[in-house]
Design a protein around this motif. Structure first.
Motif, mmCIF file in Angstrom:
data_model
loop_
_atom_site.group_PDB
_atom_site.id
_atom_site.type_symbol
_atom_site.label_atom_id
_atom_site.label_comp_id
_atom_site.label_asym_id
_atom_site.label_seq_id
_atom_site.Cartn_x
_atom_site.Cartn_y
_atom_site.Cartn_z
ATOM 1 N N GLY A 57 23.088 35.209 52.115
ATOM 2 C CA GLY A 57 21.840 34.043 52.748
ATOM 3 C C GLY A 57 22.509 33.060 53.377
ATOM 4 N N GLN A 58 23.790 33.141 53.791
ATOM 5 C CA GLN A 58 24.331 31.995 54.453
ATOM 6 C C GLN A 58 24.863 32.007 55.846
ATOM 7 N N THR A 59 25.243 31.145 56.643
ATOM 8 C CA THR A 59 25.529 31.445 57.999
ATOM 9 C C THR A 59 26.734 30.598 58.465
ATOM 10 N N ILE A 60 27.309 31.166 59.316
ATOM 11 C CA ILE A 60 28.463 30.480 60.015
ATOM 12 C C ILE A 60 27.988 29.019 60.937
ATOM 13 N N SER A 61 28.096 28.168 60.917
ATOM 14 C CA SER A 61 27.523 27.134 61.865
ATOM 15 C C SER A 61 27.585 27.368 63.325
ATOM 16 N N GLN A 62 26.545 27.200 64.093
ATOM 17 C CA GLN A 62 26.720 27.004 65.532
ATOM 18 C C GLN A 62 27.935 26.157 66.091
ATOM 19 N N VAL A 99 32.761 20.350 52.178
ATOM 20 C CA VAL A 99 31.613 20.819 51.193
ATOM 21 C C VAL A 99 30.908 22.053 51.703
ATOM 22 N N GLY A 100 31.028 23.225 51.402
ATOM 23 C CA GLY A 100 30.641 24.617 52.016
ATOM 24 C C GLY A 100 31.451 25.081 52.748
ATOM 25 N N THR A 101 32.366 25.970 52.480
ATOM 26 C CA THR A 101 33.516 26.663 53.032
ATOM 27 C C THR A 101 32.723 27.621 53.947
ATOM 28 N N GLY A 102 31.844 28.345 53.327
ATOM 29 C CA GLY A 102 31.282 29.690 53.934
ATOM 30 C C GLY A 102 32.240 30.726 54.528
ATOM 31 N N SER A 103 32.432 30.819 55.828
ATOM 32 C CA SER A 103 33.052 31.568 56.611
ATOM 33 C C SER A 103 34.741 31.318 56.503
ATOM 34 N N GLY A 104 34.602 29.969 56.431
ATOM 35 C CA GLY A 104 36.151 29.268 56.766
ATOM 36 C C GLY A 104 36.351 28.777 57.992
ATOM 37 N N GLU A 154 33.580 25.670 47.765
ATOM 38 C CA GLU A 154 32.362 26.559 48.168
ATOM 39 C C GLU A 154 31.939 27.130 46.728
ATOM 40 N N ARG A 155 30.657 27.256 46.615
ATOM 41 C CA ARG A 155 30.179 27.560 45.407
ATOM 42 C C ARG A 155 29.965 29.169 45.124
ATOM 43 N N ILE A 156 30.004 30.026 46.377
ATOM 44 C CA ILE A 156 29.787 31.371 46.308
ATOM 45 C C ILE A 156 31.205 32.101 46.367
ATOM 46 N N GLY A 157 31.687 32.497 45.162
ATOM 47 C CA GLY A 157 33.309 33.160 45.016
ATOM 48 C C GLY A 157 33.634 34.002 46.022
ATOM 49 N N HIS A 198 36.836 26.916 44.094
ATOM 50 C CA HIS A 198 35.485 27.437 43.739
ATOM 51 C C HIS A 198 34.583 26.401 42.970
ATOM 52 N N ASP A 199 33.861 25.802 43.163
ATOM 53 C CA ASP A 199 33.059 24.673 42.444
ATOM 54 C C ASP A 199 31.863 24.277 43.430
ATOM 55 N N ASP A 200 31.117 23.544 42.421
ATOM 56 C CA ASP A 200 29.846 22.811 42.906
ATOM 57 C C ASP A 200 30.451 21.625 43.745
ATOM 58 N N GLY A 201 30.302 21.600 45.139
ATOM 59 C CA GLY A 201 30.757 20.699 45.955
ATOM 60 C C GLY A 201 30.288 19.192 46.158
ATOM 61 N N ARG A 202 28.928 19.130 45.327
ATOM 62 C CA ARG A 202 28.152 18.024 45.173
ATOM 63 C C ARG A 202 28.764 17.062 44.328
ATOM 64 N N ILE A 203 30.016 17.554 43.573
ATOM 65 C CA ILE A 203 30.648 16.512 42.773
ATOM 66 C C ILE A 203 32.105 16.189 43.529
ATOM 67 N N THR A 231 28.380 20.743 55.073
ATOM 68 C CA THR A 231 27.947 21.758 55.727
ATOM 69 C C THR A 231 26.845 22.486 55.315
ATOM 70 N N ALA A 232 26.181 21.880 54.297
ATOM 71 C CA ALA A 232 24.641 22.159 53.809
ATOM 72 C C ALA A 232 23.872 21.191 53.486
ATOM 73 N N ALA A 233 22.522 21.148 53.674
ATOM 74 C CA ALA A 233 21.772 20.203 53.635
ATOM 75 C C ALA A 233 21.109 19.639 52.280
ATOM 76 N N LEU A 280 21.943 22.821 50.430
ATOM 77 C CA LEU A 280 23.124 22.580 49.315
ATOM 78 C C LEU A 280 22.569 22.788 48.016
ATOM 79 N N LEU A 281 23.029 23.615 47.058
ATOM 80 C CA LEU A 281 22.587 24.196 46.151
ATOM 81 C C LEU A 281 23.481 23.796 44.910
ATOM 82 N N ALA A 282 22.796 23.899 43.517
ATOM 83 C CA ALA A 282 23.551 23.581 42.606
ATOM 84 C C ALA A 282 24.053 24.887 41.694
HETATM 85 N N1 SAH Z 1 31.248 25.551 57.033
HETATM 86 C C1 SAH Z 1 30.753 26.781 56.996
HETATM 87 C C2 SAH Z 1 29.277 27.040 57.091
HETATM 88 C C3 SAH Z 1 28.776 27.621 55.823
HETATM 89 S S1 SAH Z 1 26.937 27.366 55.375
HETATM 90 C C4 SAH Z 1 31.242 27.707 58.011
HETATM 91 O O1 SAH Z 1 32.039 27.191 58.798
HETATM 92 O O2 SAH Z 1 31.137 28.842 58.079
HETATM 93 C C5 SAH Z 1 26.888 26.358 53.982
HETATM 94 C C6 SAH Z 1 27.705 26.871 52.882
HETATM 95 O O3 SAH Z 1 27.524 25.880 51.954
HETATM 96 C C7 SAH Z 1 27.497 28.081 52.185
HETATM 97 O O4 SAH Z 1 28.706 29.062 52.392
HETATM 98 C C8 SAH Z 1 26.890 27.742 51.018
HETATM 99 O O5 SAH Z 1 27.251 28.644 49.810
HETATM 100 C C9 SAH Z 1 27.683 26.385 50.799
HETATM 101 N N2 SAH Z 1 27.194 25.587 49.705
HETATM 102 C C10 SAH Z 1 25.722 25.360 49.348
HETATM 103 N N3 SAH Z 1 25.787 24.351 48.480
HETATM 104 C C11 SAH Z 1 27.027 24.034 48.013
HETATM 105 C C12 SAH Z 1 27.519 23.390 47.035
HETATM 106 N N4 SAH Z 1 26.848 22.680 46.125
HETATM 107 N N5 SAH Z 1 28.840 23.208 46.653
HETATM 108 C C13 SAH Z 1 29.871 24.062 47.632
HETATM 109 N N6 SAH Z 1 29.283 24.859 48.689
HETATM 110 C C14 SAH Z 1 27.688 24.716 48.722
#
Ligand code: SAH
Length: 226
Positions: free
Chosen positions: A71-76, A98-103, A120-123, A144-149, A163-165, A219-221
């Motif tokens: 359910g995630q995206t690589i940013s534009q 915060v939010g590695t996603g694709s890297g 990134e929160r999704i392993g 691998h952690d909740d990046g909100r901290i 990189t997540a809202a 941005l999810l917990a």
């Molecule tokens: N920067 C990424 C964009 C990925 S989309 C890229 O270049 O591809 C945003 C990412 O934020 C998703 O992978 C999502 O799982 C992650 N994300 C959402 N909430 C998060 C959180 N609390 N902590 C860490 N990562 C989070």
């Protein structure tokens, strides 16, 4: 300074995933107002098709977000360029994403010679991103952690890129900024997010500006292990 990447023949050829496709993207970004040559060079250097599924590789140099699974995206690319440009204004050395996603965004920052930390929160996404970054010879520290901290053990950072809202600016992240440090983050509900740039002053206060409307995943917990 652009880091030296470990590239393969398809990354440098003239096909859909080669140098010429990236050059076209650079022209699109210039036309859209991206002017920082360092940013344009980093985007020209990093093979974005290596950060998406093979089935999407031929679309990797369109100026669009693309699905990366879970359910995630690589940013534009335009958004990556704009966020990178905004944080370079703080002349950073150490950057937290915060939010590695694709890297991909981490790769662009590392290609700029920055010391990159990413959470990134999704392993499963994180494991794939790590492999891609390693294959390109890019040094990025990841967790691998909740990046909100944030990443308290490695704070303070000269720049933090989210990189997540979130519905509002995340206080813990602002606290991990060095004086003069810059946070760039999308803030607001999915229907009306703004990209905010916040610079922390020497006295601890913050100066904020709005870089315009954007669309990010939330941005999810909590952690997802698979
Ligand atoms: N920067 C990424 C964009 C990925 S989309 C890229 O270049 O591809 C945003 C990412 O934020 C998703 O992978 C999502 O799982 C992650 N994300 C959402 N909430 C998060 C959180 N609390 N902590 C860490 N990562 C989070």
């Amino acid at each position: 300074m652009i880091a030296r990447l470990r590239l393969q023949p398809a990354d440098v050829g003239l096909g859909m995933t080669g140098q010429r496709a990236r050059d076209r993207l650079i022209e699109d970004l210039r036309a859209a107002g991206i002017a920082d040559e360092r940013v344009l060079n980093a985007i020209r250097t990093v093979p974005r098709h290596r950060f998406v599924d093979e089935a999407l590789a031929s679309r990797a140099y369109e100026n669009n977000a693309l699905p990366i699974g879970h359910g995630q995206t690589i940013s534009q690319p335009y958004v990556v360029a704009k966020m990178t440009e905004a944080l370079l204004a703080a002349a950073p050395t150490r950057v937290l994403e915060v939010g590695t996603g694709s890297g991909y965004q981490a790769a662009v920052l590392a290609a700029l010679g920055l010391e990159v930390y990413t959470v990134e929160r999704i392993g499963a996404l994180l494991r794939t991103a790590r492999k891609r970054l390693r294959a390109l010879g890019l040094q990025v520290r990841s967790r691998h952690d909740d990046g909100r901290i944030g990443w308290p053990e490695e704070a303070p950072f000269d720049a933090i890129l989210v990189t997540a809202a979130a519905p509002a600016l995340v206080e813990a992240l602002l606290e991990q900024l060095a004086p003069g440090g810059m946070l760039v983050a999308p803030v607001g509900p999915s229907a009306g997010q703004s990209l905010l740039r916040v610079q922390r002053q020497a006295d601890g206060s913050c100066v904020q500006s709005d870089l315009g409307p954007v669309i990010f995943v939330p941005l999810l917990a909590g952690l997802v292990d698979r």
